[in-house]
Scaffold this motif. Structure first.
Motif, PDB file in Angstrom:
ATOM      1  N   GLY A  30       0.802  -1.219   0.000  1.00 18.98           N
ATOM      2  CA  GLY A  30       0.000   0.000   0.000  1.00 18.98           C
ATOM      3  C   GLY A  30       0.833   1.267   0.000  1.00 18.98           C
ATOM      4  N   ASP A  31       0.191   2.370   0.434  1.00 21.64           N
ATOM      5  CA  ASP A  31       0.785   3.700   0.351  1.00 21.64           C
ATOM      6  C   ASP A  31       1.430   4.123   1.672  1.00 21.64           C
ATOM      7  N   ILE A  32       2.351   5.059   1.561  1.00 21.46           N
ATOM      8  CA  ILE A  32       2.741   5.857   2.731  1.00 21.46           C
ATOM      9  C   ILE A  32       1.688   6.946   2.858  1.00 21.46           C
ATOM     10  N   ASP A  33       1.076   7.050   4.012  1.00 27.03           N
ATOM     11  CA  ASP A  33       0.026   8.059   4.160  1.00 27.03           C
ATOM     12  C   ASP A  33      -0.027   8.543   5.604  1.00 27.03           C
ATOM     13  N   ASN A  34       0.565   9.700   5.835  1.00 26.28           N
ATOM     14  CA  ASN A  34       0.592  10.239   7.195  1.00 26.28           C
ATOM     15  C   ASN A  34      -0.731  10.881   7.604  1.00 26.28           C
ATOM     16  N   ARG A  35      -1.722  10.842   6.721  1.00 20.77           N
ATOM     17  CA  ARG A  35      -3.028  11.423   7.065  1.00 20.77           C
ATOM     18  C   ARG A  35      -3.911  10.418   7.781  1.00 20.77           C
ATOM     19  N   LYS A  36      -3.560   9.142   7.672  1.00 18.04           N
ATOM     20  CA  LYS A  36      -4.415   8.114   8.243  1.00 18.04           C
ATOM     21  C   LYS A  36      -4.188   7.993   9.741  1.00 18.04           C
ATOM     22  N   GLY A  37      -5.090   7.282  10.390  1.00 20.66           N
ATOM     23  CA  GLY A  37      -4.956   7.045  11.821  1.00 20.66           C
ATOM     24  C   GLY A  37      -3.647   6.355  12.134  1.00 20.66           C
ATOM     25  N   CYS A 299       3.935  13.356   3.303  1.00 20.56           N
ATOM     26  CA  CYS A 299       4.073  11.930   3.017  1.00 20.56           C
ATOM     27  C   CYS A 299       2.706  11.276   2.830  1.00 20.56           C
ATOM     28  N   ASN A 300       2.075  11.563   1.704  1.00 17.71           N
ATOM     29  CA  ASN A 300       0.816  10.907   1.375  1.00 17.71           C
ATOM     30  C   ASN A 300       0.719  10.808  -0.142  1.00 17.71           C
ATOM     31  N   PRO A 301      -0.082   9.887  -0.659  1.00 16.02           N
ATOM     32  CA  PRO A 301      -0.114   9.622  -2.104  1.00 16.02           C
ATOM     33  C   PRO A 301      -0.633  10.764  -2.963  1.00 16.02           C
ATOM     34  N   GLU A 302      -1.348  11.715  -2.366  1.00 12.31           N
ATOM     35  CA  GLU A 302      -1.832  12.855  -3.149  1.00 12.31           C
ATOM     36  C   GLU A 302      -0.741  13.892  -3.360  1.00 12.31           C
ATOM     37  N   ALA A 303       0.141  14.023  -2.382  1.00 12.88           N
ATOM     38  CA  ALA A 303       1.176  15.060  -2.453  1.00 12.88           C
ATOM     39  C   ALA A 303       2.492  14.538  -3.010  1.00 12.88           C
ATOM     40  N   CYS A 304       2.764  13.238  -2.865  1.00 13.39           N
ATOM     41  CA  CYS A 304       4.063  12.681  -3.260  1.00 13.39           C
ATOM     42  C   CYS A 304       3.864  11.432  -4.112  1.00 13.39           C
ATOM     43  N   PRO A 305       4.361  11.431  -5.351  1.00 15.08           N
ATOM     44  CA  PRO A 305       4.187  10.259  -6.210  1.00 15.08           C
ATOM     45  C   PRO A 305       4.903   9.026  -5.676  1.00 15.08           C
ATOM     46  N   HIS A 310       4.118   2.801  -2.416  1.00 17.56           N
ATOM     47  CA  HIS A 310       5.510   2.625  -1.971  1.00 17.56           C
ATOM     48  C   HIS A 310       5.764   1.217  -1.448  1.00 17.56           C
ATOM     49  N   PHE A 311       4.891   0.736  -0.549  1.00 19.37           N
ATOM     50  CA  PHE A 311       5.136  -0.550   0.101  1.00 19.37           C
ATOM     51  C   PHE A 311       4.947  -1.730  -0.850  1.00 19.37           C
ATOM     52  N   ASP A 312       4.296  -1.505  -1.985  1.00 22.23           N
ATOM     53  CA  ASP A 312       4.176  -2.568  -2.984  1.00 22.23           C
ATOM     54  C   ASP A 312       5.492  -2.792  -3.727  1.00 22.23           C
ATOM     55  N   ARG A 313       6.341  -1.754  -3.762  1.00 21.64           N
ATOM     56  CA  ARG A 313       7.582  -1.820  -4.565  1.00 21.64           C
ATOM     57  C   ARG A 313       8.861  -1.856  -3.742  1.00 21.64           C
ATOM     58  N   ILE A 314       8.769  -1.520  -2.455  1.00 21.83           N
ATOM     59  CA  ILE A 314       9.986  -1.263  -1.693  1.00 21.83           C
ATOM     60  C   ILE A 314      10.879  -2.491  -1.557  1.00 21.83           C
ATOM     61  N   GLN A 336      18.231   5.187  -6.837  1.00 24.05           N
ATOM     62  CA  GLN A 336      17.434   3.968  -6.722  1.00 24.05           C
ATOM     63  C   GLN A 336      15.976   4.285  -6.431  1.00 24.05           C
ATOM     64  N   SER A 337      15.745   5.302  -5.629  1.00 20.72           N
ATOM     65  CA  SER A 337      14.356   5.677  -5.318  1.00 20.72           C
ATOM     66  C   SER A 337      13.642   6.168  -6.564  1.00 20.72           C
ATOM     67  N   GLU A 338      14.360   6.881  -7.419  1.00 19.31           N
ATOM     68  CA  GLU A 338      13.770   7.361  -8.668  1.00 19.31           C
ATOM     69  C   GLU A 338      13.479   6.198  -9.613  1.00 19.31           C
ATOM     70  N   LYS A 339      14.380   5.241  -9.653  1.00 16.48           N
ATOM     71  CA  LYS A 339      14.196   4.076 -10.531  1.00 16.48           C
ATOM     72  C   LYS A 339      12.944   3.285 -10.145  1.00 16.48           C
ATOM     73  N   TRP A 340      12.730   3.103  -8.840  1.00 14.96           N
ATOM     74  CA  TRP A 340      11.633   2.264  -8.372  1.00 14.96           C
ATOM     75  C   TRP A 340      10.433   3.066  -7.863  1.00 14.96           C
ATOM     76  N   GLN A 341      10.543   4.391  -7.903  1.00 16.09           N
ATOM     77  CA  GLN A 341       9.454   5.251  -7.424  1.00 16.09           C
ATOM     78  C   GLN A 341       9.064   4.926  -5.983  1.00 16.09           C
ATOM     79  N   VAL A 342      10.094   4.956  -5.115  1.00 17.73           N
ATOM     80  CA  VAL A 342       9.868   4.745  -3.690  1.00 17.73           C
ATOM     81  C   VAL A 342      10.503   5.897  -2.918  1.00 17.73           C
ATOM     82  N   CYS A 343      10.092   6.072  -1.686  1.00 17.00           N
ATOM     83  CA  CYS A 343      10.619   7.141  -0.835  1.00 17.00           C
ATOM     84  C   CYS A 343      12.090   6.887  -0.537  1.00 17.00           C
ATOM     85  N   PRO A 344      12.990   7.836  -0.815  1.00 14.54           N
ATOM     86  CA  PRO A 344      14.421   7.607  -0.576  1.00 14.54           C
ATOM     87  C   PRO A 344      14.762   7.432   0.900  1.00 14.54           C
TER      88      PRO A 344
END
Length: 793
Positions: A30-37, A299-305, A310-314, A336-344
């Motif tokens: 799933g996503d990194i999402d600091n807006r969730k509980g 750190c949420n999917p709307e603000a950061c691609p 992220h967790f599906d690819r990390i 590497q983060s750019e190659k895989w589209q994950v948070c560095p």
């Protein structure tokens, strides 16, 4: 993960992992999402443990609590050992139930189903227990308990053993490729370590230093190492630690620092060994705000691609990096983060699991809010080797990491912004505000409190309601301010669980009119030791660990650690240390006449030889006053640079760049003791040939320093020394240490304060300062002139 002993490993390599780490690693998605509980990853471990015990105690005689479970899987050339502790296993006429308990702040009405990784943890325990007891069916129960109300909500699912077995085997199959990589890499790493030799000819005492570090690790002990500049303490600690890893005496090295420049020195030491054939993977962890490529760190999917999916690819990104690359620098991680589209930043944390050494700030190991839960979470430990550089900084950092502050005005501000959305949250905020208002009325300046029990109970209710509020409000000012206060409240509640004789609770009126309550960790030794116990051995080292008993008492609870004092490699005749006896930085002496005397000393210093100099002061105000007097005397003969408050990195680099090469005129940098130029800068050779240290570095008298003084005095110790003298002299020693950096350096050190002639200060002089001389303004110039003539200039 951790290794077994060398003897066991000779039979079959074992890879150990906890149940929790296994499921969180393999099943993340799933996503990194600091807006969730915050329920899924923000469990309040210490608060929850008390409630765990209460729930376990209510379950009856058929319920066994804290059941240790272990399962060993033979994979041919190696074995995987899965370990953990089930919160509860109930056996009665209905069958077997495996219980997993999670304490949360969240409103249980919002918990509609178990968090997948929580249930996976319980399923692992159910499988292991079912295998051991040859069960055909097991019931898995998830028990969520609200830490505020103590309400409980349970979810039960029945599994046949075959279903659990198929699921568990799939989990292990996904993990095996990581194990096979690790086994292969360890063999390559160990073979290279056996061939590794010290990269230089040993300096005097350096071999004994390295041997002392190795002996400390071998015996699972702690070492406090006073190592003057130039003895090569970085390579002399890293080399034996790497050797120890090769002998199976350690699993991973954590090289801990307080400043960026010391991280660079450690990186260079590892690179040097790698250039000579060592196979070793090393990652340096960079703060999130420095490695994040987004303009706004949201750190949420709307603000950061990179946050979306992220967790599906990390895991694939990490596996690709650790199996195909040797470079784990910041730049490599970003690529590497750019190659895989994950948070560095998250990539760097996950890579740290699979490398041999981690270079990072203290907080990644010690700070309960920022430590690497992969290595230092609850019930997690390993055969880690801690190399703690510039360890004198850890005293104040430790106090900061284990303390907590709440400010009354923050409650009022959040109350204002949430008023249109939640009357209940507004009411709970007002309750907390009223309690702080009562304290404020009783506090003319500062006041020590006996406890905060009633207040913490109100905060518990507030934390739960804030979680509910943030579930409903996903963005906007109200959520942002609520989230900020929420984290402060959570920190406060976590620290409340640590309160003991090492803490002082106090309230204070701040200079800007705000009012605060603080849980002040006066003595961080117990909390730091709790972290050190996660590893095998620790080496604390610095050029300034004097008096060593002071640091031993505050940096852990081992009262009989090893201690070493490395001999300085510098020839004494390359340094002139003068103590000015006719000048003082005391408050009662401050004024134009005294500042003029200080300026005269600095003028005399730079007139004896053209070069680069630094002058250190106890405050910006004194620095500016003396700089004006110096300008009257100097009349443009030398160039002058002044440190300013809050300098940005580019401004700091520009300041230091001025010292890169000598000019026709002398250069004097006016700086503040204990600031960004007081330690951690490396001006070698003729980039710096002298320093004047004005004053004894004593911290300014303030409420917190007085609390420290009274605390230690009340325990029969020298309160003044603990609160003022030792921290002050450390700043002096660090500032003076800027002058002599290599065995080719030479220079002058002026200590300008009559108090340096007193026994309590002289006793804190390091051994290499034994040749100090007293001087006055009348003979200081002559002393320095003779020194430079003797040096051929």
């Amino acid at each position: 993960m951790k290794e077994t002993s060398g003897k066991e490993r000779a039979v079959m390599e074992e890879i150990r992992i906890s149940v929790r780490n296994l499921v969180e690693f393999i099943l993340q998605s799933g996503d990194i999402d600091n807006r969730k509980g915050t329920m899924a990853d923000k469990e309040a471990m210490q608060i929850g443990s008390r409630l765990h015990r209460k729930i376990q105690g209510q379950m009856g005689a058929s319920y066994a609590a804290e059941v240790p479970l272990r399962h060993r899987i033979d994979c041919g050339t190696y074995a995987i050992v899965i370990e953990g502790r089930a919160d509860g296993i109930q056996t009665d006429s209905k069958g077997v139930l495996v219980d997993e308990i999670k304490g949360v702040y969240r409103d249980l009405a919002l918990v509609e189903e178990p968090v997948p990784v929580h249930q996976a943890q319980a399923k692992c325990y159910a499988y292991i227990y079912g295998l051991q007891k040859e069960l055909e069916q097991v019931c898995v129960q998830m028990t969520y308990c609200n830490l505020e109300t103590e309400d409980v909500k349970r979810f039960q699912t029945d599994f046949c053993f075959q279903e659990l077995e198929e699921w568990f085997n799939g989990l292990i199959d996904a993990y095996k490729k990581w194990c096979e990589y690790q086994i292969g890499w360890r063999k390559e790493r160990t073979a290279s370590i056996k061939e590794m030799e010290f990269p230089f000819a040993y300096r005097e005492g350096q071999k004994e230093l390295a041997a002392g570090v190795y002996r400390t690790i071998f015996r699972k002990r702690t070492l406090f190492l006073q190592a003057p500049t130039g003895v090569g303490k970085t390579i002399s600690t890293i080399f034996p630690a790497v050797k120890a890893v090769g002998e199976g005496l350690g699993e991973k090295i954590f090289y801990l620092t307080a400043k960026t420049i010391t991280r660079t020195v450690a990186e260079e030491a590892f690179s040097l060994l790698k250039d000579r054939g060592l196979s070793y993977k090393v990652v340096t962890l960079t703060a999130k705000e420095k490695i994040c490529g987004c303009e706004e760190m949201e750190c949420n999917p709307e603000a950061c691609p990179y946050a979306k999916g992220h967790f599906d690819r990390i895991n694939d990104a990490v596996y690709d990096m650790v199996t195909t690359r040797q470079d784990f620098s910041r730049e490599a991680l970003v690529r590497q983060s750019e190659k895989w589209q994950v948070c560095p930043f998250e990539l760097s944390l996950d890579v740290s699991l699979w490398v041999d050494a981690v270079i990072c700030d203290y907080n990644y190991v010690f700070d309960p809010r920022a430590h690497l839960k992969r290595f230092f979470g609850e019930n997690v430990k390993g055969s880690y080797l801690f190399l703690i550089d510039e360890a004198h900084n850890l005293v104040e950092r430790g106090r900061e990491m284990f303390s907590a502050v709440l400010v009354k005005e923050d409650f009022l501000e959040v109350k204002r912004v949430v008023k249109p959305y939640s009357r209940k949250l507004e009411r709970l905020l007002e309750q907390c505000n009223r309690r702080m208002l009562e304290w404020k009325r009783e506090c003319p300046d500062y006041r020590v409190l006996p406890d905060v029990t009633v207040f913490s109970a109100a905060l518990m209710s507030l934390a739960g309601e804030m979680e509910t509020f943030m579930e409903d409000v996903s963005q906007g000012e109200a959520r942002e301010k609520t989230l900020e206060l929420y984290f402060a409240v959570r920190t406060f509640l976590d620290v409340c669980e640590r309160l003991d004789e090492h803490y002082v609770i106090y309230t204070e009126m701040l200079s800007d009119g705000r009012f605060m309550v603080k849980l002040f960790c006066v003595d961080p030794s117990a909390n730091l030791q709790e972290c050190l116990n996660k590893g095998r051995s620790a080496v604390f080292f610095s050029a300034t660990l004097l008096p060593v008993q002071y640091y031993i008492s505050l940096l852990g609870e081992d009262r009989e650690p090893y201690t070493m004092y490395a001999k300085s490699v510098f020839r004494p005749e390359k340094k002139l240390l003068l103590v000015g006896t006719d000048v003082s930085s005391r408050y009662t002496r401050r004024g134009y006449a005294e500042y003029r005397r200080m300026a005269e000393y600095i003028q005399a210093m730079i007139q004896q030889r053209t070069g680069n100099y630094l002058a250190f002061f106890p405050s910006y105000k004194m620095m500016q006053e003396v700089a004006e007097c110096f300008g009257e005397l100097n009349r443009g003969e030398a160039e002058v640079l002044l440190q300013s408050g809050g300098m940005k990195e580019a401004e700091k680099e520009e300041f230091l760049a001025a010292f890169a090469c000598g000019g026709k005129k002398s250069l004097v940098g006016f700086c503040v003791m204990g600031g960004i130029f007081g330690e951690g800068i490396d001006l070698k050779h003729d980039r710096l040939i002298g320093a004047a240290i004005i004053g004894t570095g004593l911290p300014q008298v303030c409420n917190e320093r007085e609390i420290l003084k009274n605390y230690y005095a009340g325990r029969g110790q020298d309160g003044f020394a603990y609160a003022y003298l030792y921290p002050g002299m450390n700043k002096v020693l660090q500032s003076a240490g800027r002058v002599i950096r290599t065995d080719e350096d030479e220079g002058v050190i002026l200590l300008l304060d009559e108090r340096f002639t007193r026994r309590q200060y002289l006793e804190l002089f390091p051994r290499e300062w034994a040749d100090y001389r007293y001087c006055t303004r009348e003979n200081a110039a002559e002393e320095m002139r003779r020194f430079w003539e003797g040096r051929g200039g």
